[in-house]
Design an enzyme around this catalytic site. Structure first.
Site, mmCIF file in Angstrom:
data_model
loop_
_atom_site.group_PDB
_atom_site.id
_atom_site.type_symbol
_atom_site.label_atom_id
_atom_site.label_comp_id
_atom_site.label_asym_id
_atom_site.label_seq_id
_atom_site.Cartn_x
_atom_site.Cartn_y
_atom_site.Cartn_z
ATOM 1 N N TYR A 236 0.824 -1.214 0.000
ATOM 2 C CA TYR A 236 0.000 0.000 0.000
ATOM 3 C C TYR A 236 0.860 1.268 0.000
ATOM 4 O O TYR A 236 0.375 2.357 -0.282
ATOM 5 C CB TYR A 236 -0.953 0.029 1.203
ATOM 6 C CG TYR A 236 -2.048 -1.029 1.161
ATOM 7 C CD1 TYR A 236 -2.203 -1.864 0.059
ATOM 8 C CD2 TYR A 236 -2.926 -1.186 2.222
ATOM 9 C CE1 TYR A 236 -3.195 -2.830 0.030
ATOM 10 C CE2 TYR A 236 -3.930 -2.153 2.195
ATOM 11 C CZ TYR A 236 -4.050 -2.969 1.097
ATOM 12 O OH TYR A 236 -5.035 -3.927 1.055
ATOM 13 N N LYS B 207 2.968 -15.515 2.472
ATOM 14 C CA LYS B 207 2.861 -16.268 1.219
ATOM 15 C C LYS B 207 4.301 -16.615 0.837
ATOM 16 O O LYS B 207 4.802 -16.262 -0.240
ATOM 17 C CB LYS B 207 2.159 -15.386 0.168
ATOM 18 C CG LYS B 207 1.790 -16.076 -1.107
ATOM 19 C CD LYS B 207 0.674 -17.098 -0.959
ATOM 20 C CE LYS B 207 0.407 -17.806 -2.268
ATOM 21 N NZ LYS B 207 -0.393 -19.035 -2.095
ATOM 22 N N ASP C 189 -3.589 -18.003 1.870
ATOM 23 C CA ASP C 189 -4.751 -18.681 1.279
ATOM 24 C C ASP C 189 -5.302 -19.718 2.255
ATOM 25 O O ASP C 189 -6.517 -19.845 2.446
ATOM 26 C CB ASP C 189 -4.413 -19.311 -0.084
ATOM 27 C CG ASP C 189 -3.001 -19.885 -0.151
ATOM 28 O OD1 ASP C 189 -2.239 -19.726 0.819
ATOM 29 O OD2 ASP C 189 -2.661 -20.514 -1.172
ATOM 30 N N ASP D 37 -5.444 -6.510 5.999
ATOM 31 C CA ASP D 37 -6.631 -5.769 5.573
ATOM 32 C C ASP D 37 -7.749 -6.745 5.215
ATOM 33 O O ASP D 37 -8.899 -6.626 5.664
ATOM 34 C CB ASP D 37 -6.224 -4.931 4.333
ATOM 35 C CG ASP D 37 -7.302 -3.966 3.902
ATOM 36 O OD1 ASP D 37 -8.304 -3.831 4.615
ATOM 37 O OD2 ASP D 37 -7.138 -3.341 2.831
ATOM 38 N N ASP E 16 -11.191 -8.180 7.775
ATOM 39 C CA ASP E 16 -12.594 -8.053 7.361
ATOM 40 C C ASP E 16 -13.282 -9.419 7.386
ATOM 41 O O ASP E 16 -14.441 -9.532 7.786
ATOM 42 C CB ASP E 16 -12.689 -7.471 5.941
ATOM 43 C CG ASP E 16 -12.806 -5.945 5.982
ATOM 44 O OD1 ASP E 16 -12.529 -5.356 7.046
ATOM 45 O OD2 ASP E 16 -13.160 -5.355 4.947
#
Ligand code: NAD
Length: 370
Positions: free
Chosen positions: A143, A200, A232, A256, A260
Site C-alpha cells: 500500500y 505467502k 490462502d 486488511d 474483514d
C-alpha cells in the site's frame, strides 16, 4: 491515582454519539478506580472540512500527539464523497496514522455466545465461540510501495500487445517486520500464547524475510508457540476452525483482507473494536471498525458497544489498566446476556431493544456492579 489525557475525535455521522458513550463509560471507570480521565475534544474529518477546509486541523493533530491516547468515532459521509483525495475526510485518518507513527493495527473479532446466530458460520463451527486478534502491519508493504502505470512495449506469448501496464511494489525492511512481530508476540503473551504468522512464503521474497525475522526474535518469547500459515490457507482456516485461532500477525494487505473476513464471522459490525499502536509510550488510537453510518446518524439508535470495547482496548494497551479493561468487557457480556440489544444486533423478538444512551447506561450499571 493517575491522570490520563484522552484526545477525543468524535468525527462525523454517528461518531459523536458513540464516542460520547465510550467517554461516559470511561468516566465511570475513573470514578470507580480512582483514576482521572481528562477529555479534550477536537474535530477531524468532514466536520473539520466544513469548518476549516482541512480534514485534520493542526490543533487537532497537536491534541492527539500530546495525549496519552486518542479515541476516534468515525469520519466521512456522502456530503464529502466528491472531494479530491487530500481534501477527503479519510485524509484525517491517514494523517493521524502517519503523524502518530501508528504501525500496528489491532482488530479484535469476538463472537459473543449470545450473538452466535448472527454469524454466517454454522453453529457447530462457532459453538466454542470466536476470539481472534489480528495484528496488521499498517504503514508499509504494497500500500506504500512504489507504483506506476504506463504503456508497455511488450506482448503476450501469442503476440497480443500488452497495452497499458501498472505495478505496485511490496517492500518490507527487517526493522519494519521486527517491530510488528514484537507487537504480535507481546499480545500473544497477554492472551493464549499462540501466534500465527500469515504470509505467502512459497511465492514472495518479502514473506521469506518475515519468516527469517520471526525465527530470529521468537527465542525472546519462549512461552509463545508460533506457526507459519500461507494466507490462502489462513483464509480457509478462518472459516473452518475460527474458534481455534488466537493471535494472527501479518502484512498490511493480508491483514486488511483477513481482518474483514474475521469481522464478518462475528456478524455484527457494531461490535468490532480496533486499536492502532506505534512505539511503546506513544499515544495509540482507538476506534470502532464501523464507519460513520450516515443512514442512522442523529437517531439515537447507533450501537455504542464497538466504541466502548475500543475504550477497553485503550485501558489495556495504552493506560496500563488491564483489570478495568476486563471489567468493561465483562459488563458488555453481561448486558448482552441479560437480553439487551441495539437494533443492529437484535436477532429475536424476545430481545430488549435499547437506544445508544440506554445501552450505555446498562453497560455502566453492569460495570459498577462488578
Ligand atoms: P458503515 O460502517 O458506516 O455502515 C455500514 C452499515 O452498518 C450501515 O447500514 C450502518 O447503519 C450500519 N452500522 C455501522 N455502524 C453501526 C453501529 N455502531 N450501530 C448500528 N449500525 C451500524 O459503512 P459505510 O456505510 O460503508 O460508510 C459510511 C461512511 O463511513 C463513508 O463515508 C465511509 O467512507 C466512512 N467510513 C469511515 C470509517 C472510519 O472512520 N474509520 C470506516 C469505514 C467507513
Amino acid at each position: 491515582m493517575t491522570k490520563f489525557n484522552i484526545c477525543v475525535i468524535p468525527g462525523d455521522g454517528i461518531g459523536p454519539e458513540v464516542t460520547a458513550s465510550a467517554c461516559e463509560v470511561l468516566k465511570a471507570v475513573g470514578e470507580k478506580s480512582g483514576h482521572e480521565f481528562v477529555f479534550s475534544e477536537v474535530i477531524a474529518g468532514g466536520c473539520a472540512i466544513d469548518q476549516f477546509d482541512d480534514p485534520l486541523p493542526s490543533a487537532s493533530l497537536e491534541c492527539a500527539k500530546n495525549s496519552d491516547a486518542v479515541l476516534l468515532g468515525a469520519v466521512g459521509g456522502p456530503k464529502w464523497d466528491g472531494l479530491p483525495g487530500k481534501k477527503r475526510p479519510e485524509a484525517a485518518l491517514l494523517g493521524l496514522r502517519k503523524e502518530l507513527g501508528l504501525y500496528a493495527n489491532l482488530r479484535l473479532a469476538v463472537l459473543f455466545p449470545e450473538l452466535k446466530s448472527a454469524s454466517p458460520l454454522r453453529d457447530d463451527i462457532v459453538k466454542d465461540g470466536v476470539d481472534i486478534m489480528i495484528v496488521r502491519e499498517l504503514t508499509g508493504g504494497i500500500y506504500f510501495g512504489e507504483r506506476g502505470i504506463g504503456p508497455s512495449e511488450g506482448t503476450l506469448e501469442d503476440g497480443t500487445p500488452k497495452g497499458i501496464e501498472a505495478f505496485d511494489v511490496e517492500r518490507y525492511s527487517e526493522a519494519e517486520i521486527e517491530r510488528i512481530l514484537k507487537v504480535g508476540f507481546t499480545i500473544a503473551m497477554q492472551r493464549r500464547k499462540r501466534l500465527i504468522v500469515v504470509d505467502k512464503a512459497n511465492i514472495l521474497e518479502t514473506s521469506r524475510l518475515w519468516r527469517k525475522v520471526t525465527e530470529k526474535i521468537a527465542p525472546s518469547y519462549p512461552e509463545v508457540s508460533y506457526e507459519f500459515m500461507y494466507v490462502d490457507n489462513a483464509s480457509m482456516q478462518l472459516l473452518r476452525q475460527a474458534s481455534k485461532m488466537d493471535v494472527i500477525v501479518t502484512s498490511n494487505m493480508f491483514g486488511d483482507i483477513l481482518s474483514d473476513e474475521a469481522g464478518m464471522i462475528t456478524g455484527s459490525i457494531g461490535m468490532l473494536p480496533s486499536a492502532s499502536l506505534g512505539d511503546p509510550g506513544k499515544p495509540g488510537m482507538y476506534e470502532p471498525v464501523h464507519g460513520s453510518a450516515p443512514d442512522i446518524a442523529g437517531k439515537g439508535i447507533a450501537n455504542p458497544l464497538a466504541t466502548i470495547l475500543s475504550s477497553a482496548m485503550m485501558l489495556r494497551s495504552s493506560l496500563g489498566l488491564a483489570d478495568e479493561a476486563t471489567k468493561v468487557e465483562n459488563a458488555v457480556r453481561s448486558v448482552l446476556a441479560q437480553g439487551y440489544r441495539t437494533m443492529d444486533i437484535s436477532l429475536s423478538s424476545e430481545d430488549k431493544i435499547l437506544g445508544t444512551k440506554e445501552m450505555t447506561d446498562k453497560v455502566i450499571e453492569a460495570y459498577l456492579q462488578d
